[in-house]
Design an enzyme around this catalytic site. Structure first.
Site, PDB file in Angstrom:
ATOM      1  N   SER A 227     -14.701  -7.223 -24.998  1.00 12.11           N
ATOM      2  CA  SER A 227     -14.299  -6.118 -24.089  1.00 12.11           C
ATOM      3  C   SER A 227     -14.590  -4.790 -24.458  1.00 12.11           C
ATOM      4  O   SER A 227     -14.402  -4.208 -25.610  1.00 12.11           O
ATOM      5  CB  SER A 227     -12.754  -6.344 -23.739  1.00 12.11           C
ATOM      6  OG  SER A 227     -12.328  -5.206 -23.092  1.00 12.11           O
TER       7      SER A 227
ATOM      8  N   TYR B 299      -4.107  -6.739 -26.973  1.00 10.43           N
ATOM      9  CA  TYR B 299      -5.115  -7.464 -26.485  1.00 10.43           C
ATOM     10  C   TYR B 299      -6.352  -6.801 -27.047  1.00 10.43           C
ATOM     11  O   TYR B 299      -7.071  -7.525 -27.729  1.00 10.43           O
ATOM     12  CB  TYR B 299      -4.929  -7.298 -25.015  1.00 10.43           C
ATOM     13  CG  TYR B 299      -6.413  -7.678 -24.393  1.00 10.43           C
ATOM     14  CD1 TYR B 299      -6.766  -8.948 -24.378  1.00 10.43           C
ATOM     15  CD2 TYR B 299      -7.245  -6.676 -23.832  1.00 10.43           C
ATOM     16  CE1 TYR B 299      -8.070  -9.470 -23.607  1.00 10.43           C
ATOM     17  CE2 TYR B 299      -8.256  -6.961 -23.297  1.00 10.43           C
ATOM     18  CZ  TYR B 299      -8.751  -8.447 -23.194  1.00 10.43           C
ATOM     19  OH  TYR B 299      -9.954  -8.850 -22.927  1.00 10.43           O
TER      20      TYR B 299
ATOM     21  N   LYS C  99      -9.377  -8.733 -29.865  1.00  9.83           N
ATOM     22  CA  LYS C  99     -10.718  -8.519 -29.455  1.00  9.83           C
ATOM     23  C   LYS C  99     -11.477  -8.043 -30.603  1.00  9.83           C
ATOM     24  O   LYS C  99     -12.445  -8.439 -31.189  1.00  9.83           O
ATOM     25  CB  LYS C  99     -11.164  -8.182 -28.303  1.00  9.83           C
ATOM     26  CG  LYS C  99     -10.508  -8.438 -26.950  1.00  9.83           C
ATOM     27  CD  LYS C  99     -11.522  -9.856 -26.660  1.00  9.83           C
ATOM     28  CE  LYS C  99     -10.788 -10.754 -25.709  1.00  9.83           C
ATOM     29  NZ  LYS C  99     -11.287 -12.322 -25.488  1.00  9.83           N
TER      30      LYS C  99
HETATM   31  P1  NAD Z   1      -9.169 -16.004 -17.052  1.00 12.16           P
HETATM   32  O1  NAD Z   1      -7.801 -16.109 -17.436  1.00 12.16           O
HETATM   33  O2  NAD Z   1      -9.652 -16.384 -15.656  1.00 12.16           O
HETATM   34  O3  NAD Z   1      -9.931 -17.405 -17.819  1.00 12.16           O
HETATM   35  C1  NAD Z   1      -9.561 -17.699 -19.111  1.00 12.16           C
HETATM   36  C2  NAD Z   1      -9.667 -19.190 -19.116  1.00 12.16           C
HETATM   37  O4  NAD Z   1      -9.102 -19.476 -20.611  1.00 12.16           O
HETATM   38  C3  NAD Z   1      -8.427 -19.920 -18.420  1.00 12.16           C
HETATM   39  O5  NAD Z   1      -9.080 -20.976 -17.531  1.00 12.16           O
HETATM   40  C4  NAD Z   1      -7.491 -20.390 -19.398  1.00 12.16           C
HETATM   41  O6  NAD Z   1      -6.684 -21.539 -18.685  1.00 12.16           O
HETATM   42  C5  NAD Z   1      -8.264 -20.686 -20.665  1.00 12.16           C
HETATM   43  N1  NAD Z   1      -7.470 -20.674 -21.818  1.00 12.16           N
HETATM   44  C6  NAD Z   1      -6.575 -19.602 -22.134  1.00 12.16           C
HETATM   45  N2  NAD Z   1      -6.029 -19.839 -23.524  1.00 12.16           N
HETATM   46  C7  NAD Z   1      -6.456 -21.043 -23.861  1.00 12.16           C
HETATM   47  C8  NAD Z   1      -6.464 -21.977 -25.104  1.00 12.16           C
HETATM   48  N3  NAD Z   1      -5.936 -21.507 -25.978  1.00 12.16           N
HETATM   49  N4  NAD Z   1      -7.304 -23.118 -25.083  1.00 12.16           N
HETATM   50  C9  NAD Z   1      -8.012 -23.295 -24.075  1.00 12.16           C
HETATM   51  N5  NAD Z   1      -8.284 -22.489 -22.973  1.00 12.16           N
HETATM   52  C10 NAD Z   1      -7.481 -21.572 -22.781  1.00 12.16           C
HETATM   53  O7  NAD Z   1      -9.776 -14.856 -17.689  1.00 12.16           O
HETATM   54  P2  NAD Z   1     -11.433 -14.325 -17.410  1.00 12.16           P
HETATM   55  O8  NAD Z   1     -11.506 -13.038 -16.547  1.00 12.16           O
HETATM   56  O9  NAD Z   1     -12.255 -15.286 -17.173  1.00 12.16           O
HETATM   57  O10 NAD Z   1     -11.619 -13.842 -18.971  1.00 12.16           O
HETATM   58  C11 NAD Z   1     -12.479 -14.552 -19.889  1.00 12.16           C
HETATM   59  C12 NAD Z   1     -12.561 -13.943 -21.213  1.00 12.16           C
HETATM   60  O11 NAD Z   1     -13.230 -12.690 -20.983  1.00 12.16           O
HETATM   61  C13 NAD Z   1     -11.330 -13.598 -21.921  1.00 12.16           C
HETATM   62  O12 NAD Z   1     -11.470 -13.780 -23.252  1.00 12.16           O
HETATM   63  C14 NAD Z   1     -11.241 -12.253 -21.595  1.00 12.16           C
HETATM   64  O13 NAD Z   1     -10.508 -11.486 -22.594  1.00 12.16           O
HETATM   65  C15 NAD Z   1     -12.415 -11.837 -21.460  1.00 12.16           C
HETATM   66  N6  NAD Z   1     -12.547 -10.235 -20.693  1.00 12.16           N
HETATM   67  C16 NAD Z   1     -12.074 -10.465 -19.429  1.00 12.16           C
HETATM   68  C17 NAD Z   1     -12.515  -9.142 -18.642  1.00 12.16           C
HETATM   69  C18 NAD Z   1     -11.714  -9.198 -17.351  1.00 12.16           C
HETATM   70  O14 NAD Z   1     -11.502  -8.279 -16.587  1.00 12.16           O
HETATM   71  N7  NAD Z   1     -11.798 -10.423 -16.488  1.00 12.16           N
HETATM   72  C19 NAD Z   1     -12.838  -7.947 -19.124  1.00 12.16           C
HETATM   73  C20 NAD Z   1     -13.269  -8.116 -20.451  1.00 12.16           C
HETATM   74  C21 NAD Z   1     -12.893  -9.444 -21.285  1.00 12.16           C
HETATM   75  N1  UFG Z   2      -5.782   1.340 -10.599  1.00 14.37           N
HETATM   76  C1  UFG Z   2      -4.875   1.936  -9.690  1.00 14.37           C
HETATM   77  N2  UFG Z   2      -4.217   1.089  -8.949  1.00 14.37           N
HETATM   78  C2  UFG Z   2      -4.003  -0.119  -9.334  1.00 14.37           C
HETATM   79  C3  UFG Z   2      -4.789  -0.658 -10.494  1.00 14.37           C
HETATM   80  C4  UFG Z   2      -5.677   0.087 -10.994  1.00 14.37           C
HETATM   81  O1  UFG Z   2      -5.178   3.174  -9.402  1.00 14.37           O
HETATM   82  O2  UFG Z   2      -2.962  -0.941  -8.525  1.00 14.37           O
HETATM   83  C5  UFG Z   2      -6.663   2.142 -11.319  1.00 14.37           C
HETATM   84  C6  UFG Z   2      -6.604   2.369 -12.879  1.00 14.37           C
HETATM   85  O3  UFG Z   2      -5.765   3.395 -13.153  1.00 14.37           O
HETATM   86  C7  UFG Z   2      -7.796   2.421 -13.227  1.00 14.37           C
HETATM   87  C8  UFG Z   2      -8.853   1.742 -12.446  1.00 14.37           C
HETATM   88  O4  UFG Z   2      -7.983   1.709 -11.147  1.00 14.37           O
HETATM   89  O5  UFG Z   2      -8.232   4.031 -13.234  1.00 14.37           O
HETATM   90  C9  UFG Z   2      -9.286   0.559 -13.017  1.00 14.37           C
HETATM   91  O6  UFG Z   2      -8.064  -0.084 -13.518  1.00 14.37           O
HETATM   92  P1  UFG Z   2      -7.982  -2.006 -13.982  1.00 14.37           P
HETATM   93  O7  UFG Z   2      -6.654  -2.235 -14.069  1.00 14.37           O
HETATM   94  O8  UFG Z   2      -8.798  -2.670 -12.780  1.00 14.37           O
HETATM   95  O9  UFG Z   2      -9.304  -1.847 -15.179  1.00 14.37           O
HETATM   96  P2  UFG Z   2      -8.894  -1.312 -16.459  1.00 14.37           P
HETATM   97  O10 UFG Z   2     -10.242  -0.307 -16.678  1.00 14.37           O
HETATM   98  O11 UFG Z   2      -7.544  -0.593 -16.799  1.00 14.37           O
HETATM   99  O12 UFG Z   2      -8.939  -2.375 -17.483  1.00 14.37           O
HETATM  100  C10 UFG Z   2      -9.806  -3.584 -17.343  1.00 14.37           C
HETATM  101  C11 UFG Z   2      -9.091  -4.915 -17.882  1.00 14.37           C
HETATM  102  C12 UFG Z   2      -9.102  -4.815 -19.504  1.00 14.37           C
HETATM  103  C13 UFG Z   2     -10.472  -4.286 -19.929  1.00 14.37           C
HETATM  104  C14 UFG Z   2     -11.018  -3.281 -19.292  1.00 14.37           C
HETATM  105  C15 UFG Z   2     -12.409  -3.053 -19.736  1.00 14.37           C
HETATM  106  O13 UFG Z   2      -7.693  -4.975 -17.478  1.00 14.37           O
HETATM  107  O14 UFG Z   2      -8.599  -5.859 -19.866  1.00 14.37           O
HETATM  108  O15 UFG Z   2     -10.968  -3.323 -17.942  1.00 14.37           O
HETATM  109  O16 UFG Z   2     -13.194  -4.114 -19.667  1.00 14.37           O
HETATM  110  F1  UFG Z   2     -10.530  -3.884 -21.242  1.00 14.37           F
END
Ligand code: NAD
Ligand code: UFG
Length: 332
Positions: A124, A148, A152
């Protein structure tokens, strides 16, 4: 190739499963369903015409993983499984370390046991912390501020040490910026439980009338309109980045960290306007205080992904909003 997707039933994993299946790979989705549901299998089959293989299991169950890797003769693993909510990680850090760090160690032990040495890890942009310069490239110092992000970074470092200890490992850490949007079918998308923390799913629920108004966290940042700026990337572009990463691994050993972003930042208010245009619905909002821990602006330098993976994001902000709306307004 035969690919195991841990967490493959989740948001990013399911979209990646579509891309990989359509590219001719066989995918096995290994998931404990803590944040997803089995109905995903049927939806993926409707999109691709091929039913993905689903194995119910926890990544911390090393024996079950070992059996699964062996049974399906897996060539490479994409490791999505984990918990991802920053705020929650401050409340239950142990669960985050157990799932994300212990879960990865368990996976690596299983991979070592069966001789599968290729791994793509879901990292991330959170590992960079508060950006010191923009756009953020991979040489930017890491500086996590929450459990979190620390999980990572710990995992990235474990993977670095592993690759250094044994050159047969092939590892890419993909540092995602802000994944949004959905598959164009409207069948799969992001389904946060409860009230969404992230901007795009929140906006979608305001547009649909499920939530009354958006709170814009701060309008006094040093950005063009005063609201936060982020690098929103279409989840299908992100999915295709994984296919490119897997292809790269077949010819390269060692460890790499690679940004997946567009290089373009959009502000919160730009997102609101784009979503209104895509949905034809109003998105009422109110300016609220800044959210603790948020940075003003964060967007990627995506050149390394282009250079190494021959990948760049293609889809527009309008695509991101239209596909989110198609999923939100569908009958799910
Ligand atoms: P998500 O929650 O939709 O998917 C994660 C999946 O992993 C789920 O299906 C959950 O059931 C499964 N899971 C969780 N713990 C588990 C375990 N111990 N064993 C087996 N399965 C398990 O999340 P996502 O948005 O698809 O994110 C996927 C990955 O990408 C995560 O590692 C997250 O940290 C990373 N990531 C996501 C974002 C984002 O904004 N969505 C940003 C940066 C990184
Ligand atoms: N925001 C609002 N109102 C809301 C939600 C968000 O104004 O209800 C604003 C936040 O202040 C920020 C922007 O929208 O300025 C984006 O916020 P998000 O929560 O959508 O995303 P972040 O950039 O804070 O964080 C996300 C994930 C993290 C990840 C990061 C980089 O939540 O886990 O992107 O990948 F690490």
């Amino acid at each position: 190739m035969e690919l195991l997707l841990t967490g493959g039933m989740g948001y990013i994993g399911s979209h990646t499963a579509v891309s990989l299946t359509l590219a001719g790979h066989r995918v096995v989705l290994y998931d404990n369903l803590v944040k997803s549901a089995e109905v995903m299998v049927e939806r993926l089959e409707r999109i691709t015409g091929i039913s993905p293989l689903f194995v119910s299991g926890d990544v911390r169950d090393t024996d079950h993983l070992t059996d699964t890797l062996r049974h399906y003769a897996i060539d490479a693993v994409i490791h999505f499984a984990g918990l991802k909510v920053v705020g929650e990680s401050l409340e239950i850090p142990l669960e985050y370390y157990a799932n994300n760090v212990q879960g990865t160690i368990s996976l690596l032990q299983a991979m070592r046991e069966v001789g599968t040495r290729s791994l793509v890890f879901s990292s991330s942009a959170n590992v960079y912390g508060e950006p010191r310069y923009l756009p953020v490239d991979e040489a930017h110092p890491t500086g996590v501020t929450n459990p979190y992000g620390r999980t990572k970074l710990h995992v990235e470092e474990i993977l670095f040490d592993l690759a250094r200890s044994d050159p047969s490992w092939r590892i890419i850490c993909l540092r995602y910026f802000n994944p949004v949007g959905a598959h164009e079918s409207g069948l799969i998308g992001e389904t946060p439980q409860g009230i969404p923390n992230n901007l795009m799913p929140y906006i979608a629920r305001v547009a649909s009338g499920e939530l009354a108004e958006l709170l814009v966290f701060g309008d006094d940042y040093p950005t063009p309109d005063g609201t936060g700026v982020r690098d929103f990337i279409h989840v299908m572009d992100l999915a295709e980045g994984h296919a490119s990463a897997v292809a790269y691994l077949t010819g390269h050993s060692g460890w790499q960290a690679i940004n997946l972003g567009t290089g373009q930042g959009y502000s919160v208010l730009e997102m609101v306007r784009a979503f209104e245009a895509a949905s034809g619905r109003p998105v009422p909002y109110r300016i609220a205080p800044r959210r603790p821990g948020d940075s003003a602006s964060c967007y990627a330098n995506p050149e390394k992904a282009l250079r190494l993976l021959d990948w760049s994001a293609r889809r527009s902000l309008a695509d991101m909003c239209a596909s989110t709306w198609a999923f939100q307004s569908g009958s799910h």
